[in-house]
Design a protein around this motif. Structure first.
Motif, short mmCIF file in Angstrom:
data_model
loop_
_atom_site.label_atom_id
_atom_site.label_comp_id
_atom_site.label_asym_id
_atom_site.label_seq_id
_atom_site.Cartn_x
_atom_site.Cartn_y
_atom_site.Cartn_z
N ASP A 1 7.70 6.89 -2.71
CA ASP A 1 8.05 8.13 -3.41
C ASP A 1 6.80 8.71 -4.06
OD1 ASP A 1 10.50 9.46 -3.77
OD2 ASP A 1 11.39 7.62 -4.59
N PRO A 2 6.59 10.00 -3.96
CA PRO A 2 5.42 10.57 -4.65
C PRO A 2 5.39 10.13 -6.11
CG PRO A 2 6.45 12.23 -3.27
CD PRO A 2 7.34 11.02 -3.23
N ALA A 3 4.21 9.69 -6.56
CA ALA A 3 4.07 9.16 -7.92
C ALA A 3 2.78 9.72 -8.53
CB ALA A 3 4.05 7.63 -7.85
N GLU B 1 -4.52 12.94 7.28
CA GLU B 1 -4.15 12.08 6.15
C GLU B 1 -3.77 10.70 6.68
OE1 GLU B 1 -1.28 11.51 2.27
OE2 GLU B 1 -0.74 13.05 3.69
N ILE B 2 -4.45 9.68 6.19
CA ILE B 2 -4.13 8.31 6.53
C ILE B 2 -3.08 7.82 5.52
CG2 ILE B 2 -5.06 5.95 6.79
CD1 ILE B 2 -6.36 7.92 8.75
N GLY B 3 -2.04 7.17 6.00
CA GLY B 3 -1.01 6.65 5.08
C GLY B 3 -0.27 7.78 4.40
N THR C 1 -1.15 9.84 9.71
CA THR C 1 -0.81 8.54 10.29
C THR C 1 -0.18 7.65 9.23
OG1 THR C 1 -2.90 7.39 9.80
CG2 THR C 1 -2.81 8.66 11.85
N ASP C 2 0.61 6.71 9.68
CA ASP C 2 1.15 5.69 8.79
C ASP C 2 1.55 4.48 9.65
OD1 ASP C 2 2.26 6.07 5.60
OD2 ASP C 2 2.79 4.24 6.66
N ILE C 3 1.44 3.29 9.10
CA ILE C 3 1.88 2.12 9.87
C ILE C 3 3.37 1.87 9.70
CG2 ILE C 3 -0.19 0.71 10.22
CD1 ILE C 3 0.63 -0.74 7.64
N ASN C 4 3.98 2.60 8.77
CA ASN C 4 5.41 2.44 8.49
C ASN C 4 6.17 3.54 9.27
OD1 ASN C 4 7.96 2.74 7.36
ND2 ASN C 4 7.28 2.37 5.26
N ALA C 5 7.03 3.15 10.21
CA ALA C 5 7.73 4.11 11.06
C ALA C 5 8.59 5.07 10.24
CB ALA C 5 8.59 3.37 12.08
N MET D 1 2.39 7.08 14.31
CA MET D 1 2.48 5.75 13.72
C MET D 1 1.35 4.89 14.30
SD MET D 1 5.51 3.03 13.97
CE MET D 1 5.11 1.39 13.42
N CYS D 2 0.38 4.57 13.46
CA CYS D 2 -0.71 3.69 13.91
C CYS D 2 -1.47 3.16 12.70
CB CYS D 2 -1.67 4.41 14.87
SG CYS D 2 -2.63 5.73 14.14
N ASP D 3 -2.34 2.22 12.95
CA ASP D 3 -3.20 1.64 11.92
C ASP D 3 -4.38 2.60 11.70
OD1 ASP D 3 -4.47 -0.20 10.25
OD2 ASP D 3 -5.42 -1.24 11.92
N PHE D 4 -4.50 3.15 10.52
CA PHE D 4 -5.54 4.14 10.20
C PHE D 4 -5.53 5.27 11.24
CE2 PHE D 4 -7.94 0.32 8.24
CZ PHE D 4 -7.25 0.46 7.06
N SER D 5 -6.64 5.38 12.02
CA SER D 5 -6.72 6.46 13.03
C SER D 5 -6.85 5.86 14.41
CB SER D 5 -7.93 7.34 12.72
OG SER D 5 -9.09 6.53 12.65
N GLU E 1 -8.73 -4.83 0.11
CA GLU E 1 -8.78 -5.33 1.48
C GLU E 1 -8.48 -4.25 2.52
OE1 GLU E 1 -7.37 -9.29 2.33
OE2 GLU E 1 -7.37 -9.78 0.20
N VAL E 2 -7.49 -3.40 2.24
CA VAL E 2 -7.17 -2.33 3.19
C VAL E 2 -8.25 -1.24 3.09
CG1 VAL E 2 -5.44 -0.63 3.89
CG2 VAL E 2 -4.71 -2.86 3.04
N ILE E 3 -8.62 -0.91 1.87
CA ILE E 3 -9.66 0.11 1.66
C ILE E 3 -10.93 -0.28 2.41
CG2 ILE E 3 -11.20 1.11 -0.09
CD1 ILE E 3 -8.90 0.87 -2.12
C1 LIG Z 1 0.21 4.54 -1.82
S1 LIG Z 1 1.11 5.01 -0.39
C2 LIG Z 1 0.65 6.74 -0.34
C3 LIG Z 1 1.70 7.62 0.31
C4 LIG Z 1 1.40 9.12 0.23
N1 LIG Z 1 0.18 9.44 0.91
C5 LIG Z 1 1.32 9.57 -1.21
O1 LIG Z 1 0.19 9.84 -1.68
O2 LIG Z 1 2.35 9.65 -1.87
C6 LIG Z 1 0.12 4.29 0.94
C7 LIG Z 1 0.63 4.61 2.34
O3 LIG Z 1 -0.32 4.05 3.27
C8 LIG Z 1 0.37 3.47 4.35
N2 LIG Z 1 -0.53 2.48 4.97
C9 LIG Z 1 -0.88 1.27 4.51
N3 LIG Z 1 -1.75 0.66 5.34
C10 LIG Z 1 -1.96 1.54 6.36
C11 LIG Z 1 -2.74 1.49 7.56
N4 LIG Z 1 -3.49 0.42 7.86
N5 LIG Z 1 -2.72 2.56 8.38
C12 LIG Z 1 -1.93 3.64 8.11
N6 LIG Z 1 -1.16 3.73 7.00
C13 LIG Z 1 -1.17 2.71 6.13
C14 LIG Z 1 1.63 2.89 3.71
O4 LIG Z 1 2.65 2.63 4.63
C15 LIG Z 1 1.97 3.99 2.69
O5 LIG Z 1 2.81 4.96 3.26
#
Ligand SMILES: C[S@@+](CC[C@H](N)C(=O)[O-])C[C@H]1O[C@@H](n2cnc3c(N)ncnc32)[C@H](O)[C@@H]1O
Length: 211
Positions: A21-23, A50-52, A76-80, A101-105, A148-150
């Protein structure tokens, strides 16, 4: 000035508990992008990534700032479920978002093509074992120092960005932003930092662009 995109569909059963949820971090990013509108227009962006993207709130907002028809908005997002929510948010707000739907780009071949790159990553400090989920945990689990993800993404940035491209990254203090800034300084990028306190978190957006 620009309204926050409608994400009311996130309360539907398919998205509730499955999509971030947007926060406060999301809203800091919206504020930073809005304050940077003049700058963003000055680089004449044509491809934004936009990644994620999660709900798609940030890319929809970017689309309302820059215009829905002037740019290609890739997400992109890894979560379907997040990819589905992004599509729906784009539709509801009349911004043509293109979620993948993919890991990063990893599914895209976009060497030096991205003008605006955005990542609000999973930055929370967690045990490393919590990383690797394709579900909602992927929204926050950041592993050691929340980095770690960053850290897996940072080496991809230089290759993705166009000549005048800009990268916005959300971090918290525990992520050791100074180390991230040094990483980019070494490859000749400048950084501008915007910080805001939100509850116990000190959130920042780091904006990187070539010198
Ligand atoms: C903190 S949330 C941000 C969501 C949205 N961008 C926002 O600002 O409200 C991080 C998002 O990154 C996605 N994510 C995490 N690891 C990822 C990856 N390796 N590749 C793509 N997306 C990823 C998560 O599924 C999640 O939707």
């Amino acid at each position: 000035m620009f309204p926050t995109p409608d994400t009311s569909h996130l309360s539907l059963p398919e998205f509730k508990y499955n999509v971030y949820d947007p926060a406060e971090d999301t809203f800091l990013l919206l504020d930073t992008l809005e304050s940077d509108l003049e700058y963003l227009n000055s680089i004449y962006p044509t491809i934004c990534l936009e990644i994620g993207s999660g709900s798609g709130c940030v890319s929809s907002f970017l689309g309302s700032l820059l215009g829905g028809s002037t740019c290609l908005y890739l997400c992109t997002d890894i979560n379907a479920k997040a990819a589905m929510a992004t599509l729906e948010t784009g539709n509801r707000n009349m911004i043509p978002l293109n979620p993948i739907m993919c890991d990063f780009s990893s599914a895209l071949r976009l060497k030096n093509k991205i003008d605006v790159l955005i990542f609000n990553p999973p930055y929370v400090v967690t045990p490393s074992e919590e990383i690797g989920s394709y579900l909602i945990e992927a929204a926050w689990a950041g592993g050691v120092h929340g980095r770690e993800v960053i850290d897996r993404f940072l080496p991809l940035v230089e290759d993705l960005l166009s000549k005048h491209g800009v990268f916005y990254l959300v971090v918290i203090e525990e992520n050791r932003p100074d180390e991230i800034i040094k990483f980019f300084e070494k490859i000749n990028f400048k950084c501008e930092k915007t910080t805001k306190s939100a509850g116990n978190e000190k959130l920042s957006t780091l904006k990187f662009f070539r010198r």
